[in-house]
Design an enzyme around this catalytic site. Structure first.
Site, PDB file in Angstrom:
ATOM      1  N   HIS A 106       0.861  -1.103   0.050  1.00  0.00           N
ATOM      2  CA  HIS A 106      -0.020  -0.048  -0.065  1.00  0.00           C
ATOM      3  C   HIS A 106       1.023   1.290   0.017  1.00  0.00           C
ATOM      4  CE1 HIS A 106      -3.531   2.553   1.053  1.00  0.00           C
ATOM      5  NE2 HIS A 106      -2.667   3.216   1.771  1.00  0.00           N
ATOM      6  N   GLU A 107       1.845   1.414   0.920  1.00  0.00           N
ATOM      7  CA  GLU A 107       2.719   2.646   1.168  1.00  0.00           C
ATOM      8  C   GLU A 107       3.603   2.778   0.033  1.00  0.00           C
ATOM      9  OE1 GLU A 107       1.706   4.941   2.968  1.00  0.00           O
ATOM     10  OE2 GLU A 107       0.639   3.806   4.414  1.00  0.00           O
ATOM     11  N   HIS A 146       1.637   4.612  -2.765  1.00  0.00           N
ATOM     12  CA  HIS A 146       2.053   6.065  -2.790  1.00  0.00           C
ATOM     13  C   HIS A 146       3.324   6.507  -3.259  1.00  0.00           C
ATOM     14  CE1 HIS A 146      -1.652   6.735  -0.515  1.00  0.00           C
ATOM     15  NE2 HIS A 146      -1.270   6.285   0.339  1.00  0.00           N
ATOM     16  N   HIS A 188       2.948   6.800  -6.921  1.00  0.00           N
ATOM     17  CA  HIS A 188       2.452   7.951  -7.351  1.00  0.00           C
ATOM     18  C   HIS A 188       3.088   9.049  -7.541  1.00  0.00           C
ATOM     19  CE1 HIS A 188      -2.028   9.631  -6.880  1.00  0.00           C
ATOM     20  NE2 HIS A 188      -1.483   9.942  -8.147  1.00  0.00           N
TER      21      HIS A 188
END
Length: 687
Positions: free
Chosen positions: A473-474, A477, A480
């Site tokens: 998940h992290e 980021h 992104h």
């Protein structure tokens, strides 16, 4: 009226003479941080003064919009050099100096955001310049500056502006202190080995000892979660759960009360009914009523599932009490939840979490994760040996586009807990990927900060499966931040609508529930053998285990957040307790104050925690519509995703990006099916 003299020097060159690529540096002393903070403020203010002092007939794109955009680039990088160490530095004096720098810079941010002279010239520019003469992103930047000016009250009378400015300054300081208190908390509880019954040997051996030989259990995640899941001594779980939800109780309770009150005051001055309505104006949801309806409907749909799951937990608890000779009180307590939810996975789905983590050593997971992201997004990662960082555990990687070989960014990995370090898992954008003053592109740089179990001399860091999910998940980021190709710093990386920001990284969590990716990032830490297929199949089938209770708890947290920011004079602890009972069906532990430990309330998610569930609607739709249909590891879909969702950053509306990637407007079906709910005319997604 003449503009003031040109500012002396360029901010990047004078404050941080580093390489032309990575402008970040981590060798500053506390004294240097203090001096450079003052210098950065002076030099940045000089640019604002120059813009604000222009005669209106001299206002142009170059002298106004570009000047503000350019100083934002340099200011953002230098600010991160000064205020990021508060979260990660091993040196307490540097953390303290960095926290003070953050406070000063936050106050300065408020001052600059309230510059009516600058705002007037930006408005003048919009009226003067033909809209079609600007590139789309420049036009969006101009509109956003005007929108932010109005949201700061720059169209209101001077005395109202002063009130808003003072409130904003106070809010910044309170938020910094709230999270600093949690980061600096060093509470531990001493237990005997017997009191820690059920925990594996590698966990017990990793604990420090008190002088009288007891084992120290801190309130940090790598201690808290394993104990709540595996310790079969209810009193030990109760003591730890109570202490965890009493962290910083007195000081943060007072801060939270003031935060909520000041936010309501500021929003009222700006003409909004509530703080939630003020915040949500900039989000996809738009109004607090939309959020309330979304949460209420989801809670209603999940309620029967939650009731079934509570009944299963009570059965397990009754059997456990009989087995261990403990009294059975017929109730589920807060300290029972994780223990019996873990038992559901182990007994109903036959997932042995202790065995499973032996196949997830950190090195193997990292290698597999990096390989999957490279393949999926068309990237190449290279470890930079001996790169300077803030701690010896930290690693720095360079990222290149695989097709062109062009370097697009770098990322730091800081994965293990330390005293005083940020206590959760998060991605910090450190150097925005955007255009610099000379038109060249600045490399995007981000840091993933986490708190996974540290290795010991005998055993490497072994990850629970939910930690592997957090890692994915992290790191989503991070991607992104690095894959965004926005022109303006304001739109770089994860600067999208707050209720969309989690969607790109949530979507990438799906890979840890798919067989092929799991095979690629698992290997037994001793034998080097592959994870048995049946073990992974059981894990994949367990994905919907406890989905009702887990998501009902997310709704509780989202509703607490909404209530605090839509109603006045609400007691946070009482409201949390009421919602736990009403929605989750499990009471909060008396005497605790969970909202005082809820970092999101002071960490930029105020009135926006609902966004975790809201953005899952989009993440599940993206995954099931494209990746599940066309190939979970399809480089083509991965590149479409990079191009349509990651590349724009915040330079387009999220709804536009989604429609381009999906080929239609988003739907809720995949989201509801992923929660174990029935959707008319839809098949459940294959596990």
């Amino acid at each position: 009226m003449k503009p003031p003299a040109a500012c002396a020097g360029d901010v990047v060159d004078t404050v941080s003479p580093c390489s032309t690529v990575n402008h970040l540096r981590w060798d500053l002393s506390a004294q240097q941080i203090r001096a450079l903070t003052t210098q950065l403020i002076e030099q940045t203010k000089c640019v604002y003064d120059r813009v604000g002092a222009q005669d209106f007939e001299d206002v142009s794109y170059e002298s106004t919009l570009k000047a503000l955009a350019d100083v934002e680039v340099t200011y953002t990088v230098q600010r991160n050099i000064l205020d990021f160490p508060q979260h990660v530095s091993p040196n307490k004096d540097i953390r303290a100096a960095s926290t003070e720098a953050d406070k000063k810079l936050s106050e300065f941010d408020v001052e600059m955001s309230m510059r009516q002279d600058v705002y007037q010239r930006v408005v003048w520019l919009q009226e003067k310049i033909p809209k079609d003469s600007l590139k789309p992103e420049a036009a969006r930047y101009l509109e956003r500056l005007i929108k932010l000016g109005r949201r700061n009250g720059l169209h209101l009378p001077q005395d109202t502006q002063e009130k808003i400015k003072n409130i904003k300054k106070r809010l910044s300081l309170l938020c910094i202190d709230f999270n600093k208190n949690l980061n600096e908390d060093t509470t531990f509880l001493p237990f005997t080995r017997e009191e820690l019954g059920g925990l594996p040997e590698d966990f017990l051996n990793s604990l420090e000892k008190t002088e009288d030989g007891k084992l120290k259990v801190t309130l940090k995640y790598p201690h808290y979660f394993p104990l709540l899941k595996k310790c079969h001594v209810p009193e030990t779980r109760r003591l730890l759960e109570e202490a965890f939800n009493c962290r910083c109780k007195e000081e943060n309770c007072a801060i939270l009360k003031e935060l909520v009150s000041l936010r309501a005051q500021k929003s009222n001055l700006l003409g909004f009914r509530t703080h939630a309505d003020y915040v949500l104006e900039m989000n996809m949801a738009k109004t607090s009523q939309t959020v309330a309806t979304f949460l209420d409907e989801l809670a209603r749909k999940l309620k029967p599932l939650g009731e079934q799951e509570r009944a299963v937990i009570l059965e397990l608890k009754e059997a456990e009490c009989a087995k261990r000779g403990l009294p059975f009180d017929g109730r589920i307590h807060a300290w029972d939840m994780r223990y019996y939810m873990n038992q559901v996975e182990e007994t109903r789905y036959r997932v042995d979490q202790n065995l499973l983590k032996e196949y997830f050593p950190m090195q193997v997971v990292t290698r597999g994760l990096l390989a999957i992201y490279q393949e999926l997004l068309g990237l190449t990662f290279t470890l930079e040996e001996g790169a300077a960082a803030w701690h010896e555990d930290v690693r720095l990687y360079s990222v290149r586009d695989a097709a062109s070989g062009e370097e697009i960014g770098k990322f730091y990995l800081d994965l293990y807990p330390r005293e005083g370090k940020y206590g959760h898992a998060a991605c910090f954008g450190l150097q925005p990927g955007c255009l610099r003053q000379d038109g060249s592109r600045q490399l995007a740089i981000a840091a993933m900060v986490a708190n996974f179990t540290k290795p010991t001399p005998d055993v490497p860091s072994l990850l629970q499966h939910d930690e592997v999910e957090t890692y994915f998940h992290e790191f989503g980021h991070v991607m992104h931040q690095l894959c965004s190709q926005a022109e303006f710093a304001m739109f770089s990386g994860t600067h999208v609508e707050r209720d969309f920001v989690e969607a790109p990284s949530q979507m990438l969590e799906n890979w840890v529930w798919e067989k092929e990716p799991l095979m690629r990032m698992s290997q037994h830490y001793r034998t080097g053998g592959e994870a048995p297929e049946d073990l992974l199949e059981k894990l994949i089938k367990s994905r919907q285990a406890n989905a009702g209770l887990f998501n009902l708890r997310q709704i509780v947290l989202a509703k607490v957040d909404q209530v605090l920011h839509t109603q006045t004079d609400v007691d946070p602890a009482e409201e949390y307790a009421r919602l736990c009972q009403e929605i989750l069906g499990v009471p909060a532990t008396p005497g605790t104050n969970m909202p005082a430990t809820f970092g999101h309330l002071a960490g930029g998610y105020d009135a926006q925690y609902y966004g975790y569930l809201w953005s899952e609607v989009y993440s599940m739709d993206m995954f099931h519509t494209r990746f599940k249909q066309e190939g979970v590891l399809s480089p083509k879909v991965g590149m479409d995703y990079r191009t349509s969702i990651l590349r724009p950053g915040g330079s387009e509306d999220a709804s536009t990006m989604l429609k381009q990637f999906l080929g239609r407007d988003p739907k809720q079906d995949a989201f509801l099916l992923s929660k174990g709910l029935q959707v008319e005319g839809c098949e459940p997604p294959a596990c």
